[in-house]
Motif scaffolding. Structure first.
Motif, PDB file in Angstrom:
ATOM      1  N   UNK A 154       0.719  -1.390  -0.074  1.00 63.24           N
ATOM      2  CA  UNK A 154       0.073  -0.011  -0.149  1.00 63.24           C
ATOM      3  C   UNK A 154       0.847   1.397  -0.056  1.00 63.24           C
ATOM      4  N   UNK A 155       1.833   1.277   0.746  1.00 64.46           N
ATOM      5  CA  UNK A 155       2.576   2.440   0.796  1.00 64.46           C
ATOM      6  C   UNK A 155       3.278   2.833  -0.536  1.00 64.46           C
ATOM      7  N   UNK A 158       0.587   3.867  -2.912  1.00 64.76           N
ATOM      8  CA  UNK A 158      -0.088   5.203  -2.630  1.00 64.76           C
ATOM      9  C   UNK A 158       0.825   6.419  -2.784  1.00 64.76           C
ATOM     10  N   UNK A 159       2.064   6.370  -3.619  1.00 59.90           N
ATOM     11  CA  UNK A 159       2.780   7.520  -4.111  1.00 59.90           C
ATOM     12  C   UNK A 159       2.176   7.716  -5.523  1.00 59.90           C
ATOM     13  N   UNK A 160       1.127   6.640  -5.976  1.00 53.20           N
ATOM     14  CA  UNK A 160       0.596   7.130  -7.405  1.00 53.20           C
ATOM     15  C   UNK A 160      -0.778   7.287  -7.438  1.00 53.20           C
ATOM     16  N   UNK A 161      -1.367   6.582  -6.418  1.00 52.54           N
ATOM     17  CA  UNK A 161      -2.898   6.390  -6.130  1.00 52.54           C
ATOM     18  C   UNK A 161      -3.358   6.830  -4.999  1.00 52.54           C
TER      19      UNK A 161
END
Lengths: 272, 441
Positions: A154-155, A158-161
């Motif tokens: 997830x981390x 989460x950079x793109x989403x």
């Protein structure tokens, strides 16, 4: 009674693919369902049987990786058929997995047979329900596999989403898993194995072979087509050895039993 | 039995004579001052009969008094006489009547008695519950020690056993419908009980929370454990926690006398208080939050955090990990860990590398609330239709197939050999004819 003669329906790669798909799918379902039905008592026990949620999670990721590898290997094989062998039959025609107009006719004919309005229809290489199973796996691979990888890292994602996508990923991962498990353990089990004509199981996916009698009854259209093309001899095969049959029965029984147990647990959890 | 009483009477009569002889000078002195008031009996007089534990009352109970224990007791140490308490036999003819007046502790202990007269124990006795504790139930009789004495029944380390003689007695609890059930065993398993049992004298014993003589019902607004007094009571030891609690939303509600405000025991339970870092407590307290925050608990259970904790594993975020435990603040408060400016840091407590995007994940996403996350809402609707559609279609497909295949299997088993090869397919179906055959199998 003469010895039954056999034809080859699947090659060894098909069998191995199906077995790897089946085992990883069972593993994914068994390690994932306790989360989805965390209220149920059996989920409490099952999650501990796998050594706690961390271990269950590790196993789930392992089985997921196996399934992704199986999927990628299958795609690679298809690409090879197209690029190297210049075999375009996978895209259209009687041996293609792509739905054909004939499938709609088959579906209609089968329903007529169900209600007793016509004799039993016979099919070509792939029936409409087999194609549904096949594409359901494709769809499931993208939906469950894609969301699963997102939730695994997830981390990174989460950079793109944005965060709300993870809510969707978590939701569809569980919901699509429920659909897949519920479908495979009831509809696919019935269509492929448990229906009266096949009960208790059809070994063709494990041995790769079926009797000529079954072939004529079930795949009349394919037989007629191959006969017209003069290719009937090409699929003639020796009978499966007793070892192959025993292996098929063992692994088939294992899959059916685990699947049926899981679907009973799911029904139980949903109904209580 | 009669013999025993006769013997006792004889001994008593004898001792009376001896006693009177010894007391004679004092009696004469008294006679000088006032009219013929007989002198009160000395302890030794009493012990003439009461020293022998074998001596029994009519009902068979011993009337022996352990002189040594009495001498060691707080009253013995003060040099008190038997008749100071048993005043009604002070000057009575011996042997005295079998039935004596109840000893009135209030003669000396006026404050404690007044406090006791307000207590739930006293009230229960007034309502005919004779089992309810009175002075001797907790303090004993002739062997009473000061509560500072480690051997005393009311010494803090011993108090749970003393109270537990009733509040841990399942038969009595059931028979008298005692409030709270077996609180002694709950307490024994609690962090307070374990600490006390380990000898930690600052650990709260029963009276630390309930008081001693003036124990009131938890519903009594004056009581130490009444809802609105609980925070103050627990706060006498947990003072820092009290300050946090008072600052939080729950504390503010409580200060406003709002009935919805949770107090200490709502989350921690009254007697079975567990250490807040045990996995079991971390997992169990979620349900406590959910008794008020019903919708939040439901949506939490839809997430990975909520599912893992529901299975009893505590290594993922529970309510307090994100919202705080005692100083729970509304999300709009800049000091709240769930305030948008603090959320990344909050997620990073567990998810190293979490960023703004990550922190936008809704840990209480509601599939039915379109305004919160419209794509999720429509995804949920789509998946619902997909599942219902697939299962409905294939449910019908499978059922129809099954009944057809079953009939054909049944039909083909009997006449198979006589049919020509082409007729392996069934004859035109006559459902009515074939059904019974299928049904019989």
């Amino acid at each position: 009674m003469s010895e039954p003669r056999y034809v080859r329906r699947f090659d060894r790669v098909h069998s191995v693919t199906h077995i790897a798909l089946m085992l990883s799918f069972l593993g994914l379902a068994a390690t994932g369902m306790p989360l989805l039905f965390s209220d149920a008592r059996w989920a409490w026990y099952l999650s501990r049987a796998f050594g706690g949620f961390e271990m269950a999670g590790s196993l789930h990721r392992f089985f997921g990786t196996v399934l992704i590898v199986v999927f990628v290997a299958h795609i690679a094989r298809l690409v090879r058929r197209v690029v190297v062998d210049k075999d375009y039959s996978i895209f259209w025609g009687p041996t293609s997995m792509v739905p054909q107009p004939q499938d709609l006719k088959d579906l209609y004919a089968n329903f007529l047979w169900f209600v007793g309005k016509r004799p039993r229809p016979t099919f070509d290489r792939f029936t409409y329900w087999e194609k549904f199973d096949y594409w359901a796996v494709f769809w499931g691979m993208f939906v469950i596999g894609g969301s699963g990888i997102m939730l695994w890292f997830p981390t990174f994602f989460a950079r793109f989403i944005p965060g709300w996508v993870f809510n969707i990923a978590l939701f569809v991962h569980g919901e699509e898993a429920l659909l897949a498990a519920g479908f495979i353990f009831t509809v696919h089990f019935f269509n492929g194995h448990l229906r009266p004509e096949k009960f208790p199981m059809d070994l063709v996916i494990f041995t790769g072979r079926m009797t000529t009698h079954e072939f004529e009854e079930e795949r009349g259209a394919e037989r007629a087509r191959l006969a017209a093309e003069g290719k009937l001899d090409e699929i003639a095969a020796p009978p499966p050895t007793s070892g192959e049959l025993a292996f098929g029965r063992a692994i088939g029984t294992f899959g059916l039993v685990v699947g049926v147990v899981l679907v009973i647990l799911i029904f139980y959890a949903v109904l209580t | 039995m009669r013999d025993v009483i006769r013997a006792a009477t004889a001994v008593a009569a004898l001792s009376l004579l001896v006693g009177l002889g010894r007391l004679a000078p004092a009696a004469l002195e008294a006679q000088d001052q006032a009219a013929a008031t007989p002198a009160p009996h000395a302890n030794d007089d009493c012990m003439m009969c009461h020293s022998d534990p074998e001596t029994t009352r009519a009902d068979g109970t011993s009337l022996g008094v352990d002189a040594a224990k009495f001498e060691a007791s707080v009253h013995g140490q003060l040099g008190m006489a038997c008749v100071d308490c048993h005043a009604d036999v002070a000057t009575a003819e011996l042997p005295h009547a079998e039935k004596l007046a109840r000893v009135d502790c209030s003669t000396c202990h006026a404050d404690a008695s007044a406090a006791f007269a307000k207590s739930i124990h006293f009230e229960a006795r007034e309502h005919g519950k004779g089992e309810a504790a009175t002075c001797v139930s907790c303090h004993g009789m002739h062997d009473i020690l000061p509560s500072s004495d480690p051997a005393s029944r009311t010494y803090a380390l011993n108090l749970p056993n003393t109270c537990g003689s009733c509040h841990g007695n399942d038969t009595l609890i059931t028979r008298t419908n005692m409030q709270g059930g077996n609180v002694a065993s709950q307490y024994a398993d609690s962090i307070h009980g374990r600490a006390l049992k380990a000898g930690l004298i600052v650990a709260p014993s029963c009276s630390a929370c309930h008081g001693a003589h003036d124990i009131l019902a938890s519903t009594d607004p004056e009581g130490k454990v009444f809802r609105f007094n609980q925070v103050a009571t627990c706060g006498t030891c947990h003072e820092g926690i009290k300050h946090q609690f008072d600052k939080g939303r729950h504390g503010q509600l409580l200060a406003a006398q709002d009935d919805r405000a949770p107090v200490c025991a709502d989350c921690h339970s009254a007697h079975g208080i567990q250490a807040a870092d045990t996995p079991q407590w971390r997992v169990d307290v979620i349900r406590e939050c959910g008794t008020c925050h019903v919708e939040k608990l439901t949506t939490y259970r839809d997430t990975f955090h909520g599912q893992v904790t529901n299975l009893g594993f505590a290594r993922v975020a529970t309510c307090a990990d994100c919202h705080g435990a005692h100083a729970v603040l509304p999300q709009s408060d800049p000091a709240s860990p769930t305030h948008p400016t603090n959320r990344v840091a909050m997620c990073q407590q567990c998810h190293a590398g979490a960023n703004e995007n990550f922190a936008q994940y809704d840990p209480h996403a509601d599939l039915h609330d379109r305004s919160r996350n419209a794509p999720l809402y429509y995804t949920a609707r789509f998946m619902g239709v997909l599942l219902i559609g697939v299962f409905t279609f294939f449910g019908v497909h499978t059922t129809l197939w099954f009944q057809r295949a079953w009939r054909e299997a049944a039909a083909s088993r009997t006449p198979r050999q006589t049919l020509p090869a082409e007729s392996v397919l069934p004859p035109p179906p006559h459902a009515g004819d074939e059904e019974p055959k299928g049904g019989e199998r």
